[in-house]
Motif scaffolding. Structure first.
Motif, PDB file in Angstrom:
ATOM      1  N   GLY A  96     118.362  22.199  21.987  1.00  0.00           N
ATOM      2  CA  GLY A  96     117.961  20.840  22.350  1.00  0.00           C
ATOM      3  C   GLY A  96     119.130  19.873  22.322  1.00  0.00           C
ATOM      4  N   TYR A  97     120.022  20.060  21.349  1.00  0.00           N
ATOM      5  CA  TYR A  97     121.194  19.178  21.275  1.00  0.00           C
ATOM      6  C   TYR A  97     122.097  19.388  22.483  1.00  0.00           C
ATOM      7  CZ  TYR A  97     125.329  16.775  19.538  1.00  0.00           C
ATOM      8  OH  TYR A  97     126.403  15.923  19.415  1.00  0.00           O
ATOM      9  N   LEU A  98     122.311  20.639  22.880  1.00  0.00           N
ATOM     10  CA  LEU A  98     123.126  20.908  24.063  1.00  0.00           C
ATOM     11  C   LEU A  98     122.501  20.258  25.297  1.00  0.00           C
ATOM     12  CD1 LEU A  98     125.456  22.247  25.548  1.00  0.00           C
ATOM     13  CD2 LEU A  98     124.094  24.347  25.653  1.00  0.00           C
ATOM     14  N   ALA A  99     121.199  20.364  25.431  1.00  0.00           N
ATOM     15  CA  ALA A  99     120.515  19.751  26.573  1.00  0.00           C
ATOM     16  C   ALA A  99     120.725  18.240  26.580  1.00  0.00           C
ATOM     17  CB  ALA A  99     119.032  20.084  26.528  1.00  0.00           C
ATOM     18  N   ARG A 100     120.709  17.639  25.395  1.00  0.00           N
ATOM     19  CA  ARG A 100     120.912  16.185  25.303  1.00  0.00           C
ATOM     20  C   ARG A 100     122.332  15.809  25.726  1.00  0.00           C
ATOM     21  NH1 ARG A 100     121.780  13.038  19.638  1.00  0.00           N
ATOM     22  NH2 ARG A 100     122.567  11.098  20.527  1.00  0.00           N
ATOM     23  N   VAL A 101     123.336  16.575  25.270  1.00  0.00           N
ATOM     24  CA  VAL A 101     124.722  16.282  25.642  1.00  0.00           C
ATOM     25  C   VAL A 101     124.904  16.403  27.152  1.00  0.00           C
ATOM     26  CG1 VAL A 101     127.132  17.012  25.397  1.00  0.00           C
ATOM     27  CG2 VAL A 101     125.632  17.012  23.392  1.00  0.00           C
ATOM     28  N   LYS A 102     124.343  17.449  27.726  1.00  0.00           N
ATOM     29  CA  LYS A 102     124.476  17.654  29.164  1.00  0.00           C
ATOM     30  C   LYS A 102     123.787  16.541  29.947  1.00  0.00           C
ATOM     31  CE  LYS A 102     123.906  21.924  30.637  1.00  0.00           C
ATOM     32  NZ  LYS A 102     123.350  23.293  30.760  1.00  0.00           N
ATOM     33  N   ALA A 103     122.607  16.142  29.494  1.00  0.00           N
ATOM     34  CA  ALA A 103     121.876  15.093  30.204  1.00  0.00           C
ATOM     35  C   ALA A 103     122.623  13.767  30.146  1.00  0.00           C
ATOM     36  CB  ALA A 103     120.481  14.950  29.605  1.00  0.00           C
ATOM     37  N   GLN A 104     123.174  13.446  28.971  1.00  0.00           N
ATOM     38  CA  GLN A 104     123.869  12.174  28.805  1.00  0.00           C
ATOM     39  C   GLN A 104     125.195  12.160  29.568  1.00  0.00           C
ATOM     40  OE1 GLN A 104     123.485  10.630  24.868  1.00  0.00           O
ATOM     41  NE2 GLN A 104     125.310   9.348  24.995  1.00  0.00           N
ATOM     42  N   SER A 105     125.748  13.348  29.826  1.00  0.00           N
ATOM     43  CA  SER A 105     127.054  13.449  30.473  1.00  0.00           C
ATOM     44  C   SER A 105     126.965  13.641  31.972  1.00  0.00           C
ATOM     45  CB  SER A 105     127.832  14.628  29.875  1.00  0.00           C
ATOM     46  OG  SER A 105     127.857  14.590  28.470  1.00  0.00           O
ATOM     47  N   LEU A 156     133.667  21.561  48.696  1.00  0.00           N
ATOM     48  CA  LEU A 156     135.025  21.017  48.588  1.00  0.00           C
ATOM     49  C   LEU A 156     135.053  19.553  48.144  1.00  0.00           C
ATOM     50  CD1 LEU A 156     136.824  22.612  51.684  1.00  0.00           C
ATOM     51  CD2 LEU A 156     136.664  23.467  49.337  1.00  0.00           C
ATOM     52  N   THR A 157     134.005  19.133  47.463  1.00  0.00           N
ATOM     53  CA  THR A 157     133.985  17.795  46.881  1.00  0.00           C
ATOM     54  C   THR A 157     134.270  17.910  45.391  1.00  0.00           C
ATOM     55  OG1 THR A 157     132.429  16.954  48.513  1.00  0.00           O
ATOM     56  CG2 THR A 157     132.610  15.731  46.441  1.00  0.00           C
ATOM     57  N   ALA A 158     135.380  17.336  44.957  1.00  0.00           N
ATOM     58  CA  ALA A 158     135.769  17.388  43.549  1.00  0.00           C
ATOM     59  C   ALA A 158     135.026  16.324  42.756  1.00  0.00           C
ATOM     60  CB  ALA A 158     137.274  17.185  43.411  1.00  0.00           C
ATOM     61  N   THR A 159     134.663  16.649  41.534  1.00  0.00           N
ATOM     62  CA  THR A 159     133.989  15.702  40.648  1.00  0.00           C
ATOM     63  C   THR A 159     134.927  15.294  39.516  1.00  0.00           C
ATOM     64  OG1 THR A 159     133.093  17.378  39.156  1.00  0.00           O
ATOM     65  CG2 THR A 159     131.787  16.831  41.119  1.00  0.00           C
ATOM     66  N   PHE A 160     134.547  14.219  38.848  1.00  0.00           N
ATOM     67  CA  PHE A 160     135.330  13.746  37.714  1.00  0.00           C
ATOM     68  C   PHE A 160     135.401  14.811  36.624  1.00  0.00           C
ATOM     69  CE2 PHE A 160     135.592  11.636  33.554  1.00  0.00           C
ATOM     70  CZ  PHE A 160     136.795  10.965  33.698  1.00  0.00           C
ATOM     71  N   GLY A 161     134.296  15.498  36.372  1.00  0.00           N
ATOM     72  CA  GLY A 161     134.279  16.531  35.343  1.00  0.00           C
ATOM     73  C   GLY A 161     135.247  17.660  35.640  1.00  0.00           C
ATOM     74  N   PRO A 169     136.822  21.219  27.335  1.00  0.00           N
ATOM     75  CA  PRO A 169     136.189  20.850  28.606  1.00  0.00           C
ATOM     76  C   PRO A 169     135.660  19.418  28.564  1.00  0.00           C
ATOM     77  CG  PRO A 169     135.459  23.023  27.900  1.00  0.00           C
ATOM     78  CD  PRO A 169     136.212  22.422  26.744  1.00  0.00           C
ATOM     79  N   ALA A 170     135.434  18.883  29.730  1.00  0.00           N
ATOM     80  CA  ALA A 170     135.050  17.474  29.846  1.00  0.00           C
ATOM     81  C   ALA A 170     133.767  17.153  29.096  1.00  0.00           C
ATOM     82  CB  ALA A 170     134.892  17.106  31.318  1.00  0.00           C
ATOM     83  N   LEU A 171     132.838  18.106  29.016  1.00  0.00           N
ATOM     84  CA  LEU A 171     131.564  17.856  28.344  1.00  0.00           C
ATOM     85  C   LEU A 171     131.775  17.422  26.895  1.00  0.00           C
ATOM     86  CD1 LEU A 171     128.498  18.080  28.988  1.00  0.00           C
ATOM     87  CD2 LEU A 171     128.551  20.338  27.937  1.00  0.00           C
ATOM     88  N   SER A 172     132.860  17.869  26.295  1.00  0.00           N
ATOM     89  CA  SER A 172     133.189  17.479  24.923  1.00  0.00           C
ATOM     90  C   SER A 172     134.245  16.383  24.886  1.00  0.00           C
ATOM     91  CB  SER A 172     133.674  18.697  24.135  1.00  0.00           C
ATOM     92  OG  SER A 172     134.021  18.350  22.815  1.00  0.00           O
ATOM     93  N   ALA A 196     125.787  12.275  34.755  1.00  0.00           N
ATOM     94  CA  ALA A 196     126.155  11.302  35.787  1.00  0.00           C
ATOM     95  C   ALA A 196     127.664  11.111  35.864  1.00  0.00           C
ATOM     96  CB  ALA A 196     125.468   9.978  35.512  1.00  0.00           C
ATOM     97  N   ALA A 197     128.320  10.980  34.692  1.00  0.00           N
ATOM     98  CA  ALA A 197     129.766  10.753  34.681  1.00  0.00           C
ATOM     99  C   ALA A 197     130.523  11.971  35.195  1.00  0.00           C
ATOM    100  CB  ALA A 197     130.233  10.405  33.267  1.00  0.00           C
ATOM    101  N   LEU A 198     130.099  13.155  34.769  1.00  0.00           N
ATOM    102  CA  LEU A 198     130.812  14.367  35.160  1.00  0.00           C
ATOM    103  C   LEU A 198     130.604  14.708  36.627  1.00  0.00           C
ATOM    104  CD1 LEU A 198     130.159  16.661  32.065  1.00  0.00           C
ATOM    105  CD2 LEU A 198     132.170  15.269  32.562  1.00  0.00           C
ATOM    106  N   ALA A 199     129.443  14.362  37.143  1.00  0.00           N
ATOM    107  CA  ALA A 199     129.124  14.717  38.530  1.00  0.00           C
ATOM    108  C   ALA A 199     129.630  13.694  39.539  1.00  0.00           C
ATOM    109  CB  ALA A 199     127.613  14.880  38.678  1.00  0.00           C
ATOM    110  N   ARG A 200     130.213  12.615  39.062  1.00  0.00           N
ATOM    111  CA  ARG A 200     130.684  11.581  39.980  1.00  0.00           C
ATOM    112  C   ARG A 200     131.732  12.145  40.937  1.00  0.00           C
ATOM    113  NH1 ARG A 200     135.047   8.073  39.563  1.00  0.00           N
ATOM    114  NH2 ARG A 200     135.360   8.582  37.352  1.00  0.00           N
ATOM    115  N   PRO A 201     131.497  12.101  42.239  1.00  0.00           N
ATOM    116  CA  PRO A 201     132.487  12.630  43.183  1.00  0.00           C
ATOM    117  C   PRO A 201     133.717  11.735  43.236  1.00  0.00           C
ATOM    118  CG  PRO A 201     130.651  11.624  44.363  1.00  0.00           C
ATOM    119  CD  PRO A 201     130.278  11.616  42.915  1.00  0.00           C
ATOM    120  N   ILE A 202     134.889  12.355  43.321  1.00  0.00           N
ATOM    121  CA  ILE A 202     136.128  11.571  43.344  1.00  0.00           C
ATOM    122  C   ILE A 202     136.926  11.778  44.627  1.00  0.00           C
ATOM    123  CG2 ILE A 202     136.390  11.404  40.846  1.00  0.00           C
ATOM    124  CD1 ILE A 202     138.328  13.760  40.987  1.00  0.00           C
TER     125      ILE A 202
END
Length: 565
Positions: free
Chosen positions: A345-354, A419-424, A99-102, A356-362
């Motif tokens: 805590g590590y998972l929360a950090r990965v999600k937080a850092q990711s 119906l808005t697709a995101t980059f993720g 998945p995109a998160l990784s 903005a990029a994953l939620a970017r609407p395309i």
């Protein structure tokens, strides 16, 4: 002979003493229990995902959220309270096809997370070679030197590599003649030396990028494992466990005790192994099972971290050999155990850092979900969408036809209710960072390519997805090699001409003959555009949103592939 009277008491006392010693002879030492937990085909599923299963206990289909590194950590933390010496091991494809998160971070978060879980050893899987041998070795050893992956050390400024060891007895460096990775590793547990021997399916070259594994040989799995066993024994190992990325299937539930209907390549491999090997931990087929076959226990824990195989080895304390193997496949349920704060805590950090990029609407899209599932003809709505995207991205190079392999589509294209697709969401479909290669193929080669869909070394069929410019019919009643209906192939509406040259586009994996399509290797005038398939897909969605002049819906209104019979 008559004893002297004064000797009778002495003899009686001695006899009674000896009888007492016999009665108090020490009981045989109890077996030593060694506990393992195994997972396979994790594929970078850092978060819990949907798990559809049928349990042997309930006998009906259920759906739940399962897995996720936070929940895996919580379960393992609880298991280690029961046995502090428990070992976590894997059977390959821990990363790749993720998945995109990784995948957006070059799968480094998954390697770090698995290390935090206490992973000890894992066989290498075919997906560990997705970005080539250099990237596999970087993931093992660490470092930020660029390889085929463009995301090295983007999540964090440094990367120390896996804290666990990848094993592969049957991946041989042709220059040195030695295994690329260690064939086995030995761990001493409760005084017993246990050898873990790793292997990956010998057909790995058919499912990975050829250029990424140049100089490597993938040899017979059973032969390589059997060759490693005496070497491990010479180093003191007395118990032996195989970690192999090759699998099988059964119709029995994933948690059916001692299932007996297992079929597939891993069974044939197991039957050829040294008798000292009593446990085979498998992967690759994404199927949960705990079976007896070939005189051995063979396990697999489904995929994505949904299931863990809890395994108990009963060891003879006198010889150190395996007396018995007991397995339980258990789902990893969110909230079942107290959290491990460090991993959560590590998972929360990965999600937080990711985020903005994953939620970017395309783009706005026409429907909530576009599925990978193929119809009876072999056509997939999502496959056609991607094939159209790669053609549009390379139209300036004269491309007329696009192809996409089903294995390159890692998930359905699902978007939110608005119906808005995101980059993720787009990256979840195409996580491999494949580039687009344009090439010349004759009509005769294209015809042979289509027939190749039913002429596969692995058996069965694997349908290529085609762009809207392409159409053909195939007849299920015709023999292999003659399935395509004569005269049915059309390109842009015109009949295929065997002698004519057509400009074609496919990802670099297919272009190198991957996925069992050697005809692509015969193509001429190949040019790697360096355009990522993901970028082509995202751009296509953005340019062809509902209401635009170019396209009103993501799929063509007519079929591209028709089946007769």
């Amino acid at each position: 002979m008559k004893l002297a009277p004064f000797l009778v008491p002495t003899v009686l006392s001695l006899a009674l003493a000896l009888a007492g010693c016999a009665a108090r002879a020490p009981a045989p030492a109890a077996p030593i229990d060694i506990n393992l937990v195994a997972l396979n085909d994790f594929h970078g599923h850092l978060e819990a995902t949907k798990f559809v299963y049928t349990s042997a206990r309930e006998g009906k289909e259920n759906t739940m959220m399962a897995g996720g590194i936070d929940n895996l950590a919580a379960a393992l933390q609880a298991y280690r309270v029961e046995d502090k010496d428990l070992l976590l091991v894997g059977a390959g494809d821990l990363v790749g096809g993720t998945p995109a998160l990784s995948s957006m971070w070059g799968d480094e978060p998954s390697i770090v997370a698995l290390s935090m879980l206490g992973m000890k050893f894992s066989s290498v899987g075919n997906h560990e070679f997705d970005q080539g041998r250099a990237e596999l070795l970087r993931k093992q050893r660490g470092g930020c030197k660029p390889t085929l992956s463009v995301n090295a050390c983007k999540f964090a400024p440094d990367f120390s590599g896996a804290a666990f060891s990848y094993l592969a007895a049957n991946v041989i460096d042709k220059v040195t003649g030695q295994p690329l990775l260690p064939a086995f590793a030995i761990e001493q547990v409760k005084g017993v030396k246990v050898a873990f021997i790793g292997a990956v399916l010998k057909n790995t070259p058919s499912v990975v990028l050829a250029s990424g594994i140049a100089g490597l040989a993938f040899t017979d799995e059973a032969d390589a494992i059997n060759k490693a066993l005496p070497q491990a024994r010479a180093q003191g190992a007395t118990a032996f466990v195989v970690l192999i990325h090759e699998g099988g299937h059964t119709t029995e539930p994933f948690d059916q005790p001692d299932c007996t209907s297992l079929k597939g390549p891993v069974v044939g491999i197991a039957e050829r192994l040294d008798p000292a090997i009593r446990l085979v931990i498998s992967g690759h087929s994404h199927t949960g099972f705990q079976c007896k076959a070939g005189g051995r226990t063979i396990t697999q824990a489904q995929m994505g971290g949904h299931v863990l195989s809890r395994i108990k080895l009963s060891i003879d304390p006198a010889t150190g050999s395996v007396l018995d193997v007991a397995v339980r496949n258990v789902p990893v349920k969110p909230g079942e155990y107290p959290a491990d704060p460090k991993v959560a805590g590590y998972l929360a950090r990965v999600k937080a850092q990711s985020a903005a990029a994953l939620a970017r609407p395309i783009a706005r899209v026409a429907q909530r979900s576009t599925a990978r599932k193929m119809n009876e003809a072999g056509e997939s709505a999502l496959g056609g969408l991607v094939a159209d995207a790669v053609v549009e991205a390379t139209r300036a190079q004269g491309v007329q036809v696009g192809f996409m392999n089903m294995g390159g589509l890692r998930s359905d294209f699902d978007v939110a209710d608005n119906l808005t697709a995101t980059f993720g969401q787009a990256q979840a479909v195409l996580p491999f960072s494949n580039t687009l290669v344009v090439m010349d193929m004759t009509g005769a080669q294209l015809r042979a390519l289509l027939e190749n869909q039913w002429l596969r070394a692995s058996g069965g069929r694997s349908m290529l997805q085609v762009s809207r410019s392409f159409y053909y019919k195939w007849d299920n009643a015709r023999p292999d090699g003659q399935r395509v209906v004569p005269g049915s192939i059309r390109i842009d509406g015109a009949p295929l001409d065997d002698a004519k040259t057509y400009r074609v586009v496919a990802n670099n994996f297919l272009a190198e003959g991957g996925d069992g399509y050697p005809v692509f290797k015969q193509a001429a005038n190949k040019v790697d555009t360096q355009i990522l398939d993901l970028d082509a897909f995202v751009g296509y969605l953005a340019r062809n949103q509902p209401g635009s002049a170019a396209l009103a819906a993501p799929a063509a209104p007519r079929p591209r592939i028709d089946r007769i019979n």
